[in-house]
Scaffold this motif. Structure first.
Motif, PDB file in Angstrom:
ATOM      1  N   ALA A   1       0.834  -1.206   0.000  1.00 14.16           N
ATOM      2  CA  ALA A   1       0.000   0.000   0.000  1.00 14.16           C
ATOM      3  C   ALA A   1       0.863   1.248   0.000  1.00 14.16           C
ATOM      4  N   GLY A   2       1.967   1.214   0.771  1.00 13.12           N
ATOM      5  CA  GLY A   2       2.871   2.366   0.789  1.00 13.12           C
ATOM      6  C   GLY A   2       3.529   2.598  -0.552  1.00 13.12           C
ATOM      7  N   ILE A   3       3.919   1.509  -1.234  1.00 11.81           N
ATOM      8  CA  ILE A   3       4.572   1.627  -2.543  1.00 11.81           C
ATOM      9  C   ILE A   3       3.602   2.166  -3.583  1.00 11.81           C
ATOM     10  N   LEU A   4       2.363   1.641  -3.553  1.00 15.95           N
ATOM     11  CA  LEU A   4       1.388   1.984  -4.585  1.00 15.95           C
ATOM     12  C   LEU A   4       0.578   3.237  -4.248  1.00 15.95           C
ATOM     13  N   GLY A   5       0.695   3.729  -3.013  1.00 11.22           N
ATOM     14  CA  GLY A   5      -0.084   4.899  -2.623  1.00 11.22           C
ATOM     15  C   GLY A   5      -1.537   4.583  -2.342  1.00 11.22           C
ATOM     16  N   GLU A   6      -1.860   3.307  -2.123  1.00 11.79           N
ATOM     17  CA  GLU A   6      -3.241   2.889  -1.843  1.00 11.79           C
ATOM     18  C   GLU A   6      -3.450   2.891  -0.322  1.00 11.79           C
ATOM     19  N   PHE A   7      -3.472   4.074   0.265  1.00  3.94           N
ATOM     20  CA  PHE A   7      -3.448   4.178   1.722  1.00  3.94           C
ATOM     21  C   PHE A   7      -4.795   3.863   2.388  1.00  3.94           C
ATOM     22  N   GLN A   8      -5.875   4.403   1.850  1.00  5.08           N
ATOM     23  CA  GLN A   8      -7.139   4.371   2.576  1.00  5.08           C
ATOM     24  C   GLN A   8      -7.697   2.954   2.712  1.00  5.08           C
ATOM     25  N   VAL A   9      -7.721   2.208   1.594  1.00  9.77           N
ATOM     26  CA  VAL A   9      -8.245   0.841   1.651  1.00  9.77           C
ATOM     27  C   VAL A   9      -7.421  -0.009   2.613  1.00  9.77           C
ATOM     28  N   ALA A  10      -6.091   0.104   2.498  1.00 12.11           N
ATOM     29  CA  ALA A  10      -5.218  -0.677   3.374  1.00 12.11           C
ATOM     30  C   ALA A  10      -5.415  -0.289   4.829  1.00 12.11           C
ATOM     31  N   ASP A  11      -5.554   1.009   5.083  1.00 12.22           N
ATOM     32  CA  ASP A  11      -5.737   1.446   6.467  1.00 12.22           C
ATOM     33  C   ASP A  11      -7.069   0.942   7.035  1.00 12.22           C
ATOM     34  N   ASP A  12      -8.102   0.930   6.205  1.00 10.68           N
ATOM     35  CA  ASP A  12      -9.394   0.416   6.666  1.00 10.68           C
ATOM     36  C   ASP A  12      -9.282  -1.049   7.069  1.00 10.68           C
ATOM     37  N   LEU A  13      -8.569  -1.838   6.253  1.00 10.92           N
ATOM     38  CA  LEU A  13      -8.399  -3.250   6.559  1.00 10.92           C
ATOM     39  C   LEU A  13      -7.569  -3.452   7.831  1.00 10.92           C
ATOM     40  N   LEU A  14      -6.479  -2.672   7.936  1.00  5.73           N
ATOM     41  CA  LEU A  14      -5.638  -2.793   9.126  1.00  5.73           C
ATOM     42  C   LEU A  14      -6.391  -2.361  10.382  1.00  5.73           C
ATOM     43  N   CYS A  15      -7.215  -1.341  10.232  1.00  5.79           N
ATOM     44  CA  CYS A  15      -8.002  -0.870  11.374  1.00  5.79           C
ATOM     45  C   CYS A  15      -8.973  -1.966  11.830  1.00  5.79           C
ATOM     46  N   GLY A  16      -9.552  -2.665  10.837  1.00  3.85           N
ATOM     47  CA  GLY A  16     -10.423  -3.793  11.170  1.00  3.85           C
ATOM     48  C   GLY A  16      -9.668  -4.888  11.892  1.00  3.85           C
ATOM     49  N   ALA A  17      -8.428  -5.134  11.455  1.00  8.72           N
ATOM     50  CA  ALA A  17      -7.607  -6.162  12.105  1.00  8.72           C
ATOM     51  C   ALA A  17      -7.308  -5.788  13.548  1.00  8.72           C
ATOM     52  N   VAL A  18      -7.016  -4.527  13.791  1.00  9.76           N
ATOM     53  CA  VAL A  18      -6.745  -4.074  15.156  1.00  9.76           C
ATOM     54  C   VAL A  18      -7.952  -4.363  16.042  1.00  9.76           C
ATOM     55  N   GLY A  19      -9.160  -4.059  15.500  1.00 12.43           N
ATOM     56  CA  GLY A  19     -10.375  -4.294  16.280  1.00 12.43           C
ATOM     57  C   GLY A  19     -10.583  -5.759  16.596  1.00 12.43           C
ATOM     58  N   LEU A  20     -10.358  -6.642  15.632  1.00 12.61           N
ATOM     59  CA  LEU A  20     -10.537  -8.075  15.860  1.00 12.61           C
ATOM     60  C   LEU A  20      -9.525  -8.623  16.856  1.00 12.61           C
ATOM     61  N   TYR A  21      -8.276  -8.187  16.745  1.00 16.82           N
ATOM     62  CA  TYR A  21      -7.250  -8.645  17.684  1.00 16.82           C
ATOM     63  C   TYR A  21      -7.553  -8.163  19.096  1.00 16.82           C
ATOM     64  N   GLN A  22      -8.028  -6.926  19.206  1.00 21.24           N
ATOM     65  CA  GLN A  22      -8.379  -6.413  20.536  1.00 21.24           C
ATOM     66  C   GLN A  22      -9.534  -7.212  21.120  1.00 21.24           C
ATOM     67  N   LYS A  23     -10.529  -7.551  20.273  1.00 21.91           N
ATOM     68  CA  LYS A  23     -11.677  -8.322  20.743  1.00 21.91           C
ATOM     69  C   LYS A  23     -11.226  -9.703  21.215  1.00 21.91           C
ATOM     70  N   ALA A  24     -10.194 -10.224  20.579  1.00 28.31           N
ATOM     71  CA  ALA A  24      -9.674 -11.539  20.946  1.00 28.31           C
ATOM     72  C   ALA A  24      -8.653 -11.459  22.074  1.00 28.31           C
ATOM     73  N   ASN A  25      -8.459 -10.235  22.650  1.00 26.57           N
ATOM     74  CA  ASN A  25      -7.493 -10.019  23.741  1.00 26.57           C
ATOM     75  C   ASN A  25      -6.057 -10.369  23.326  1.00 26.57           C
ATOM     76  N   SER A  26      -5.765 -10.162  22.029  1.00 28.49           N
ATOM     77  CA  SER A  26      -4.397 -10.408  21.547  1.00 28.49           C
ATOM     78  C   SER A  26      -3.707  -9.053  21.369  1.00 28.49           C
ATOM     79  N   GLU A  27      -3.200  -8.523  22.486  1.00 26.48           N
ATOM     80  CA  GLU A  27      -2.586  -7.198  22.456  1.00 26.48           C
ATOM     81  C   GLU A  27      -1.350  -7.144  21.542  1.00 26.48           C
ATOM     82  N   PRO A  28      -0.455  -8.141  21.554  1.00 25.08           N
ATOM     83  CA  PRO A  28       0.720  -8.064  20.668  1.00 25.08           C
ATOM     84  C   PRO A  28       0.331  -7.961  19.193  1.00 25.08           C
ATOM     85  N   SER A  29      -0.621  -8.775  18.768  1.00 24.69           N
ATOM     86  CA  SER A  29      -1.021  -8.748  17.359  1.00 24.69           C
ATOM     87  C   SER A  29      -1.729  -7.443  17.016  1.00 24.69           C
ATOM     88  N   ALA A  30      -2.561  -6.949  17.956  1.00 24.86           N
ATOM     89  CA  ALA A  30      -3.253  -5.680  17.722  1.00 24.86           C
ATOM     90  C   ALA A  30      -2.244  -4.547  17.564  1.00 24.86           C
TER      91      ALA A  30
END
Length: 957
Positions: free
Chosen positions: A60-89
């Motif tokens: 995403a950084g190379i291609l400049g596709e920031f928003q879509v990638a950030d949305d997906l990563l933000c979703g991942a943070v939420g799922l990891y937090q819900k699973a109590n996986s602080e390191p992965s979040a």
């Protein structure tokens, strides 16, 4: 397709990596988005997903596709937090921070780091020392984290903090953090995910060393990184290495190596097939080409980049392209040439793209918005400052400099701090020259002199070269002893030679031939002042207008005399090998210039600068100037096409000037008309008073080789309107006395008809000399004739200073940069040759020589060398004391030359020297040349003959 289990996920991830390595970045990115979207919606995220997260963020950084990638990563943070996986979040959060750093959103990056405070503490409290970082690591706590998790997180944390600190100009702390991250990533037991951070960490370290100004360490790191980057299957690492290495070469003044590496960057970006990467590489390369004076090529890159950026909707790159297009135009006007270190291509902080001028873009630079690259952020502001200086906006430059000092005062980059000192010294110098304030100039000298040891220590040759140039100007104005100025000038010239030695011969010629010299920059500043005063006169009331007009003429008089001194110094540096500095001498009387000028004659003096042409018009009671907006390169290219036209017609040789190829076949007259239009000559001729009968033209640069006689004005050639003479200085000769001084009856006639392997025979010489001897006999003039074997160098040197008339028919040769090997070719009957060199001729006292005729092909050819040195036979003879010289700019027909010379001498009995040439040329034009069966109306056969120097009658009694 499902990606529910580890094996399916691993297989899909492997396919994306293959596509990435093959250069199919968009396909790899799309696949990663598809995989991770599926995982977010249908599965519980596992450790294997972290590899997908890492690759997704990197692409995403190379291609400049920031928003879509950030949305997906933000979703991942939420799922990891819900699973109590602080390191992965936190790992997913760190990859989000990389995205924000990539697009220059430093505030958001800092905010995300602060949100991690419950696990890592307040980042502002971290002590960046060995013990401080160890204590901080011990305080970091993640629930349910094992040693493996910590081993993955710490390299990523240190990489993020190192990048952020570098972007804030805190390179010392950044390096401490990055080195600590390296310690974690290269441990034997480090997980694979941590080891993948090794190369980015090392590249970040090399970048931090470079921006900090520790170039030796940067070079060491880059040397160690070359092999790993070359081995890497990801081209982006190779590209980043080339960018850093290329930047370092440019900072050190290795221009050729830097240019080559940025050309390789462009090639690899094309292979990688990332449109934005290709466009960014085009911008970087265009910027270097502008700095190397190859603006036409740079413009093509920039125009293509701008169009393509708009097609893909990247308004930031489009705006930056526009900025550099404006820089390509503004740079040629710049009197404070930016050094080749300003290679930044940073984001424009504008909400909407619209076509802007440089002034609009740089009028109020947004210093509040940080860039992801601190050095680029500074360099753009430094360019803005220099742009203000080049436009003489000293107040704006001063205000911007104060802002720069305030914003960048906290950085520990030695390189940036030195650059700020340079900007301060430059501002003081230009303020001092504007107001003739010696205190300001002395202040500039003190600032810049203190900087030189620092620049030498860190090997910043481009900056040292620039600083030493300004020091030369300061010392000249402060009347330092000439030996000190000459020593500094020698050192500065050596620096320039070192910087350009790595360029290819073609690039070197472009760079040097179009380079502003110190004297040219001084002259350009004076022209700017004249133009402002001229504009002021047009707006002022009638009462003040006369006084301002007188002031304008006084300033113009001083400038024109300085230009004469400048040209004289150039000639002596070149031909006589003398270390002569242009002196700032008090001008002679303005009244003397305009009152003693011949009343029926007008002088046109040209000075060609890289971005403009100054034309000064002088006659009795008239003293004015015009500034024509064109480029030196454009004029050189037009004249070059003239000589290419001659080459096609008579097989002569091309001018020694490089230019853009032009496949269009133009006739000589079309080219002449083109140049006349560029120089606005019809407009200038329209203003010539009707009583003017003769023109004295003082050419400059490539105009020395242009046939002014062939210009058509109002349907007629210029010689049909005026008698022409060429001069090397603007000062008119004293008004001729009522009784001209008689010619002492002693002449020297030299003829070389023989040839050898290098030079063809000249059979016309044998036919020509009897005509000359007959004319001399008819006027009872004693002459010494030296032909072939008798025409030895020693004999000519012994007798030429005693002669009052010289006629020489032979070959000439010119070797660029070698006055000792350029001059008249003397060939014996056996074919052995000697060169009566320009340097030897310049050392002979020729003040008794009233007239010299150089009856040979290319005898009046002028060669333009780097730093604007002009070498030619007519100028050498003129500066040695010869009153007038007749010569030819190019190869002429043998039969025409014989008849032409005979006719010219006949007319000398009746007319002044310029009129004698004019009537001879008119005879050619009208087919009246006696004893000549060739049709002579074509300007090729007569327009190349020029009279240099004194145009008055050659009195024979």
């Amino acid at each position: 397709m499902s990606y529910d289990n580890f094996d399916e996920l691993e297989a899909a991830f492997t396919i994306t990596q293959t596509k990435w390595q093959q250069g199919n970045l968009f396909a790899a990115y799309d696949d990663l988005c598809e995989i991770f979207t599926y995982r977010l919606l249908n599965s519980q995220l596992i450790d294997a997903d972290l590899k997908v997260i890492q690759s997704l963020a990197d692409l995403a950084g190379i291609l400049g596709e920031f928003q879509v990638a950030d949305d997906l990563l933000c979703g991942a943070v939420g799922l990891y937090q819900k699973a109590n996986s602080e390191p992965s979040a936190d790992y997913a959060n760190l990859r989000r921070i990389h995205l924000f750093l990539d697009r220059g959103s430093l505030y958001q990056a800092q905010k995300l780091l602060q949100e991690m405070a419950p696990r890592i503490g307040d980042i502002d409290d971290i002590q960046f020392s060995d013990s401080g970082l160890l204590q901080w690591e011990n305080r970091c706590i993640w629930r349910n984290a094992d040693s493996n998790d910590r081993a993955v997180l710490f390299p990523e944390l240190y990489l993020v903090m190192g990048r952020l600190l570098s972007a804030l100009g805190q390179y010392g702390e950044a390096l401490k953090g990055l080195q600590r991250g390296l310690f974690h990533a290269q441990g034997e037991k480090a997980p694979d995910l941590a080891k993948q951070t090794l190369l980015p960490l090392k590249i970040a370290i090399a970048s931090a060393y470079l921006e900090k100004g520790d170039f030796e360490q940067a070079d060491n790191y880059l040397s160690l990184l070359k092999e790993p980057c070359d081995r890497s299957q990801h081209l982006e690492y190779q590209i980043r290495w080339l960018e850093l290495s290329g930047k370092l070469h440019l900072l050190w003044g290795n221009l050729g190596a830097g240019l080559k590496q940025f050309q390789q960057v462009q090639e690899k970006c094309t292979i990688m097939r990332s449109p934005r990467a290709v466009l960014r590489s085009n911008l970087n390369l265009a910027h270097i080409l502008i700095l190397l004076n190859q603006t036409s090529t740079a413009r093509q890159y920039l125009e293509d980049t701008q169009n393509n950026a708009l097609k893909i909707g990247d308004k930031t790159l489009a705006a930056r392209s526009e900025l550099l297009l404006q820089l390509a135009s503004a740079r040629s006007r710049s009197l404070v040439t930016a050094s080749p270190t300003s290679m930044s291509v940073v984001d424009m902080r504008k909400p909407k793209y619209h076509k802007q001028t440089v002034e609009e873009i740089w009028e109020s630079p947004d210093l509040s918005t940080q860039s992801s690259n601190y050095l680029s952020w500074f360099e753009d502001r430094a360019l803005a400052f220099q742009w203000h200086l080049s436009n003489l906006k000293f107040k704006d430059a001063s205000n911007l400099l104060q802002h720069i000092k305030k914003v960048f005062k906290s950085t520990d980059s030695q390189f940036i701090q030195v650059q700020i000192q340079i900007l301060s010294g430059m501002l003081s110098y230009y303020q001092g020259t504007e107001c003739n304030d010696s205190k300001k100039i002395n202040q500039a000298h003190q600032i810049l002199e203190e900087i030189c040891p620092q620049l030498e220590e860190i090997s910043l040759k481009p900056e040292l070269w620039q600083v030493q140039r300004i020091l030369i100007w300061c010392r000249t104005r402060l009347n330092y002893p000439l030996p000190e100025i000459e020593a500094l000038t020698t050192s500065t010239n050596q620096l320039l030679e070192q910087m350009t030695s790595s360029l290819t011969p073609e690039d070197q010629v472009f760079y040097l031939l179009n380079k502003w010299t110190a004297d040219e920059e001084y002259i350009a500043i004076q022209i700017n002042q004249l133009q402002r005063l001229q504009e002021k006169i047009s707006k002022t009331n009638f009462v003040l207008r006369s006084w301002l007009r007188l002031k304008l003429m006084q300033k113009l008089n001083a400038l024109v005399e300085h230009i004469d001194h400048y040209k004289d110094a150039l000639a002596k540096r070149t031909i006589k090998n003398e270390s002569i500095q242009v002196q700032f001498l008090p001008p002679s009387s303005l009244l003397s210039r305009i009152l003693t000028h011949p009343k029926n004659r007008l002088s046109l003096s040209f000075l060609i600068l890289p971005d403009r042409v100054l034309v000064v018009k002088t006659s009795r009671f008239l003293f004015d100037f015009a500034v024509i907006s064109t480029t030196r390169l454009e004029i050189r290219n037009v004249v070059q096409r003239w000589y290419q036209n001659i080459q096609r017609i008579n097989g002569g040789r091309d001018m020694n000037i490089l230019g853009d190829n032009d496949d269009e076949q133009q006739t000589g007259q079309e080219i002449t008309d083109n140049l006349a239009d560029i120089l606005q000559l019809p407009k200038i001729f329209d203003c010539i008073p009707k009583h003017i009968r003769g023109l004295t033209i003082v050419p400059d640069d490539i105009l020395h080789g242009f046939p002014f006689a062939s210009i058509i004005y109002k349907g007629k050639y210029l010689i049909e309107h005026y008698a022409l003479a060429i001069a090397y200085e603007s000062k008119s000769k004293p008004v001729k006395p009522k009784q001209p001084i008689p010619l002492k009856k002693q002449a020297l006639v030299i003829g070389i008809s023989k040839g050898n392997k290098k030079f063809r025979p000249l059979p016309g010489v044998i036919r020509e000399l009897p005509h000359i001897n007959q004319w001399l006999d008819s006027h009872q003039i004693n002459y010494l004739q030296l032909v072939n074997n008798d025409a030895q160098k020693a004999a000519i040197i012994e007798t030429i200073s005693k002669a009052s008339l010289l006629h020489i028919a032979c070959h000439g040769t010119f070797e660029p940069n070698q006055p000792d090997s350029s001059g008249l070719v003397l060939i014996s009957d056996s074919g052995e040759q000697e060169i009566l060199s320009l340097r030897e001729l310049s050392e002979i006292d020729l003040t008794k020589l009233r007239h010299a005729t150089l009856s040979s092909c290319w005898s009046a050819d002028h060669f333009i060398l780097p730093r604007r040195w002009i070498i030619s036979l007519p100028e050498t003879l003129s500066r040695a004391g010869t009153q007038s010289i007749l010569g030819s700019l190019w190869e002429v027909d043998d039969q025409v030359a014989v008849s032409f010379m005979a006719r010219f001498y006949d007319y000398l009995d009746k007319f002044p020297r310029d009129e004698a040439l004019r009537y001879t040329q008119l005879d050619c034009l009208n087919g009246r040349l006696p004893n000549c069966s060739t049709e002579t109306d074509n300007p090729i056969l007569w327009a190349g003959f020029n009279l240099y120097g004194d145009y008055h009658p050659l009195r024979i009694i």
